[in-house]
Design a protein around this motif. Structure first.
Motif, PDB file in Angstrom:
ATOM      1  N   ALA A   3       0.829  -1.203   0.000  1.00 46.07           N
ATOM      2  CA  ALA A   3       0.000   0.000   0.000  1.00 46.07           C
ATOM      3  C   ALA A   3       0.859   1.247   0.000  1.00 46.07           C
ATOM      4  O   ALA A   3       1.875   1.325   0.679  1.00 46.07           O
ATOM      5  CB  ALA A   3      -0.931  -0.005   1.204  1.00 46.07           C
ATOM      6  N   THR A   4       0.429   2.224  -0.764  1.00 46.49           N
ATOM      7  CA  THR A   4       1.047   3.546  -0.764  1.00 46.49           C
ATOM      8  C   THR A   4       0.532   4.331   0.421  1.00 46.49           C
ATOM      9  O   THR A   4       1.248   5.069   1.065  1.00 46.49           O
ATOM     10  CB  THR A   4       0.697   4.296  -2.060  1.00 46.49           C
ATOM     11  OG1 THR A   4       1.192   3.544  -3.160  1.00 46.49           O
ATOM     12  CG2 THR A   4       1.285   5.687  -2.082  1.00 46.49           C
ATOM     13  N   GLY A   5      -0.753   4.158   0.687  1.00 47.19           N
ATOM     14  CA  GLY A   5      -1.373   4.909   1.761  1.00 47.19           C
ATOM     15  C   GLY A   5      -2.703   4.297   2.130  1.00 47.19           C
ATOM     16  O   GLY A   5      -3.112   3.261   1.608  1.00 47.19           O
ATOM     17  N   SER A  13      -2.812   1.899  -3.551  1.00 47.94           N
ATOM     18  CA  SER A  13      -1.428   1.951  -4.004  1.00 47.94           C
ATOM     19  C   SER A  13      -1.363   2.719  -5.313  1.00 47.94           C
ATOM     20  O   SER A  13      -2.358   2.846  -6.025  1.00 47.94           O
ATOM     21  CB  SER A  13      -0.859   0.533  -4.184  1.00 47.94           C
ATOM     22  OG  SER A  13      -1.584  -0.160  -5.183  1.00 47.94           O
ATOM     23  N   ILE A  14      -0.200   3.237  -5.573  1.00 46.48           N
ATOM     24  CA  ILE A  14       0.082   3.936  -6.828  1.00 46.48           C
ATOM     25  C   ILE A  14       1.242   3.176  -7.477  1.00 46.48           C
ATOM     26  O   ILE A  14       2.394   3.363  -7.097  1.00 46.48           O
ATOM     27  CB  ILE A  14       0.477   5.416  -6.587  1.00 46.48           C
ATOM     28  CG1 ILE A  14      -0.534   6.128  -5.683  1.00 46.48           C
ATOM     29  CG2 ILE A  14       0.656   6.137  -7.921  1.00 46.48           C
ATOM     30  CD1 ILE A  14      -1.935   6.235  -6.227  1.00 46.48           C
ATOM     31  N   PRO A  15       0.926   2.263  -8.396  1.00 48.24           N
ATOM     32  CA  PRO A  15       2.001   1.466  -9.013  1.00 48.24           C
ATOM     33  C   PRO A  15       3.013   2.347  -9.741  1.00 48.24           C
ATOM     34  O   PRO A  15       2.658   3.402 -10.279  1.00 48.24           O
ATOM     35  CB  PRO A  15       1.259   0.565  -9.997  1.00 48.24           C
ATOM     36  CG  PRO A  15      -0.157   0.566  -9.534  1.00 48.24           C
ATOM     37  CD  PRO A  15      -0.380   1.903  -8.896  1.00 48.24           C
ATOM     38  N   HIS A  16       4.249   1.901  -9.750  1.00 47.38           N
ATOM     39  CA  HIS A  16       5.286   2.613 -10.499  1.00 47.38           C
ATOM     40  C   HIS A  16       4.944   2.568 -11.983  1.00 47.38           C
ATOM     41  O   HIS A  16       4.289   1.646 -12.456  1.00 47.38           O
ATOM     42  CB  HIS A  16       6.652   1.969 -10.266  1.00 47.38           C
ATOM     43  CG  HIS A  16       7.132   2.130  -8.872  1.00 47.38           C
ATOM     44  ND1 HIS A  16       7.596   3.322  -8.367  1.00 47.38           N
ATOM     45  CD2 HIS A  16       7.188   1.261  -7.840  1.00 47.38           C
ATOM     46  CE1 HIS A  16       7.936   3.177  -7.111  1.00 47.38           C
ATOM     47  NE2 HIS A  16       7.691   1.923  -6.756  1.00 47.38           N
ATOM     48  N   HIS A  23      -1.562   5.697 -12.277  1.00 47.80           N
ATOM     49  CA  HIS A  23      -2.841   5.056 -11.986  1.00 47.80           C
ATOM     50  C   HIS A  23      -2.877   4.725 -10.500  1.00 47.80           C
ATOM     51  O   HIS A  23      -1.851   4.753  -9.827  1.00 47.80           O
ATOM     52  CB  HIS A  23      -3.002   3.764 -12.798  1.00 47.80           C
ATOM     53  CG  HIS A  23      -3.032   4.000 -14.261  1.00 47.80           C
ATOM     54  ND1 HIS A  23      -4.187   4.290 -14.948  1.00 47.80           N
ATOM     55  CD2 HIS A  23      -2.046   4.002 -15.179  1.00 47.80           C
ATOM     56  CE1 HIS A  23      -3.908   4.458 -16.229  1.00 47.80           C
ATOM     57  NE2 HIS A  23      -2.614   4.300 -16.392  1.00 47.80           N
ATOM     58  N   TYR A  24      -4.055   4.409 -10.020  1.00 45.78           N
ATOM     59  CA  TYR A  24      -4.173   3.960  -8.634  1.00 45.78           C
ATOM     60  C   TYR A  24      -4.846   2.597  -8.602  1.00 45.78           C
ATOM     61  O   TYR A  24      -5.512   2.195  -9.555  1.00 45.78           O
ATOM     62  CB  TYR A  24      -4.968   4.948  -7.779  1.00 45.78           C
ATOM     63  CG  TYR A  24      -6.428   5.086  -8.155  1.00 45.78           C
ATOM     64  CD1 TYR A  24      -7.376   4.144  -7.738  1.00 45.78           C
ATOM     65  CD2 TYR A  24      -6.863   6.156  -8.915  1.00 45.78           C
ATOM     66  CE1 TYR A  24      -8.702   4.268  -8.084  1.00 45.78           C
ATOM     67  CE2 TYR A  24      -8.191   6.288  -9.256  1.00 45.78           C
ATOM     68  CZ  TYR A  24      -9.111   5.344  -8.848  1.00 45.78           C
ATOM     69  OH  TYR A  24     -10.421   5.467  -9.194  1.00 45.78           O
ATOM     70  N   GLN A  25      -4.659   1.897  -7.497  1.00 41.69           N
ATOM     71  CA  GLN A  25      -5.380   0.664  -7.215  1.00 41.69           C
ATOM     72  C   GLN A  25      -5.885   0.751  -5.781  1.00 41.69           C
ATOM     73  O   GLN A  25      -5.136   1.154  -4.891  1.00 41.69           O
ATOM     74  CB  GLN A  25      -4.480  -0.560  -7.375  1.00 41.69           C
ATOM     75  CG  GLN A  25      -4.054  -0.789  -8.807  1.00 41.69           C
ATOM     76  CD  GLN A  25      -3.160  -2.008  -8.951  1.00 41.69           C
ATOM     77  OE1 GLN A  25      -2.409  -2.356  -8.049  1.00 41.69           O
ATOM     78  NE2 GLN A  25      -3.242  -2.654 -10.084  1.00 41.69           N
ATOM     79  N   VAL A  26      -7.147   0.388  -5.582  1.00 49.85           N
ATOM     80  CA  VAL A  26      -7.756   0.402  -4.260  1.00 49.85           C
ATOM     81  C   VAL A  26      -7.798  -1.032  -3.752  1.00 49.85           C
ATOM     82  O   VAL A  26      -8.107  -1.955  -4.502  1.00 49.85           O
ATOM     83  CB  VAL A  26      -9.180   1.007  -4.332  1.00 49.85           C
ATOM     84  CG1 VAL A  26      -9.865   0.950  -2.986  1.00 49.85           C
ATOM     85  CG2 VAL A  26      -9.106   2.443  -4.825  1.00 49.85           C
ATOM     86  N   HIS A  27      -7.461  -1.212  -2.479  1.00 48.38           N
ATOM     87  CA  HIS A  27      -7.360  -2.546  -1.897  1.00 48.38           C
ATOM     88  C   HIS A  27      -8.211  -2.650  -0.624  1.00 48.38           C
ATOM     89  O   HIS A  27      -7.676  -2.645   0.481  1.00 48.38           O
ATOM     90  CB  HIS A  27      -5.900  -2.862  -1.545  1.00 48.38           C
ATOM     91  CG  HIS A  27      -4.955  -2.624  -2.675  1.00 48.38           C
ATOM     92  ND1 HIS A  27      -4.815  -3.492  -3.733  1.00 48.38           N
ATOM     93  CD2 HIS A  27      -4.113  -1.592  -2.927  1.00 48.38           C
ATOM     94  CE1 HIS A  27      -3.906  -3.017  -4.573  1.00 48.38           C
ATOM     95  NE2 HIS A  27      -3.468  -1.859  -4.105  1.00 48.38           N
ATOM     96  N   GLU A  52       0.636  12.672  -7.424  1.00 50.46           N
ATOM     97  CA  GLU A  52      -0.259  13.365  -6.508  1.00 50.46           C
ATOM     98  C   GLU A  52      -1.704  13.359  -7.024  1.00 50.46           C
ATOM     99  O   GLU A  52      -2.636  13.185  -6.254  1.00 50.46           O
ATOM    100  CB  GLU A  52       0.218  14.799  -6.266  1.00 50.46           C
ATOM    101  CG  GLU A  52       1.520  14.899  -5.496  1.00 50.46           C
ATOM    102  CD  GLU A  52       2.767  14.536  -6.315  1.00 50.46           C
ATOM    103  OE1 GLU A  52       2.717  14.602  -7.571  1.00 50.46           O
ATOM    104  OE2 GLU A  52       3.767  14.168  -5.707  1.00 50.46           O
ATOM    105  N   ALA A  53      -1.878  13.555  -8.333  1.00 47.81           N
ATOM    106  CA  ALA A  53      -3.220  13.524  -8.917  1.00 47.81           C
ATOM    107  C   ALA A  53      -3.833  12.128  -8.804  1.00 47.81           C
ATOM    108  O   ALA A  53      -5.031  11.987  -8.545  1.00 47.81           O
ATOM    109  CB  ALA A  53      -3.173  13.959 -10.381  1.00 47.81           C
ATOM    110  N   ALA A  54      -3.024  11.082  -8.956  1.00 51.52           N
ATOM    111  CA  ALA A  54      -3.518   9.713  -8.811  1.00 51.52           C
ATOM    112  C   ALA A  54      -3.927   9.437  -7.368  1.00 51.52           C
ATOM    113  O   ALA A  54      -4.928   8.759  -7.112  1.00 51.52           O
ATOM    114  CB  ALA A  54      -2.464   8.713  -9.280  1.00 51.52           C
ATOM    115  N   ILE A  55      -3.178   9.963  -6.407  1.00 53.73           N
ATOM    116  CA  ILE A  55      -3.522   9.794  -4.989  1.00 53.73           C
ATOM    117  C   ILE A  55      -4.859  10.473  -4.692  1.00 53.73           C
ATOM    118  O   ILE A  55      -5.741   9.890  -4.043  1.00 53.73           O
ATOM    119  CB  ILE A  55      -2.408  10.349  -4.084  1.00 53.73           C
ATOM    120  CG1 ILE A  55      -1.181   9.434  -4.155  1.00 53.73           C
ATOM    121  CG2 ILE A  55      -2.895  10.496  -2.639  1.00 53.73           C
ATOM    122  CD1 ILE A  55       0.058  10.008  -3.481  1.00 53.73           C
ATOM    123  N   ILE A  56      -5.042  11.687  -5.178  1.00 51.89           N
ATOM    124  CA  ILE A  56      -6.306  12.404  -4.970  1.00 51.89           C
ATOM    125  C   ILE A  56      -7.464  11.632  -5.595  1.00 51.89           C
ATOM    126  O   ILE A  56      -8.530  11.501  -4.998  1.00 51.89           O
ATOM    127  CB  ILE A  56      -6.207  13.838  -5.522  1.00 51.89           C
ATOM    128  CG1 ILE A  56      -5.243  14.657  -4.657  1.00 51.89           C
ATOM    129  CG2 ILE A  56      -7.583  14.501  -5.602  1.00 51.89           C
ATOM    130  CD1 ILE A  56      -4.845  15.991  -5.260  1.00 51.89           C
TER     131      ILE A  56
END
Length: 71
Positions: A3-5, A13-16, A23-27, A52-56
């Motif tokens: 997890a990123t956060g 998470s925000i994959p490299h 992109h983001y993934q929700v877990h 940062e935009a992907a996290i938001i």
């Protein structure tokens, strides 16, 4: 998954990336999925120009899922 956060108790998470598109993934935890109807949009359909935009966007997807009426 690493997890990123976490936002409101839901990990994301925000994959490299190697192309500058984020992109983001929700877990969500399994017990959270069972307690609530449906699930959050697990992966961003669109890409974002910054991490940062992907996290938001991940946090907004979690908010939308948690605020949706269950049942």
């Amino acid at each position: 998954m690493r997890a990123t956060g976490e936002h409101r108790g839901i990990a994301y998470s925000i994959p490299h990336n190697d192309n500058g598109i984020w992109h983001y993934q929700v877990h969500p935890k399994r017990d959270k999925l069972l307690a609530m109807r449906g699930r959050p949009q697990a992966t961003a359909v669109e890409g974002y120009s910054s991490r940062e935009a992907a996290i938001i966007a991940a946090q907004k997807a979690i908010d939308a899922w948690l605020e949706r009426p269950s049942g």
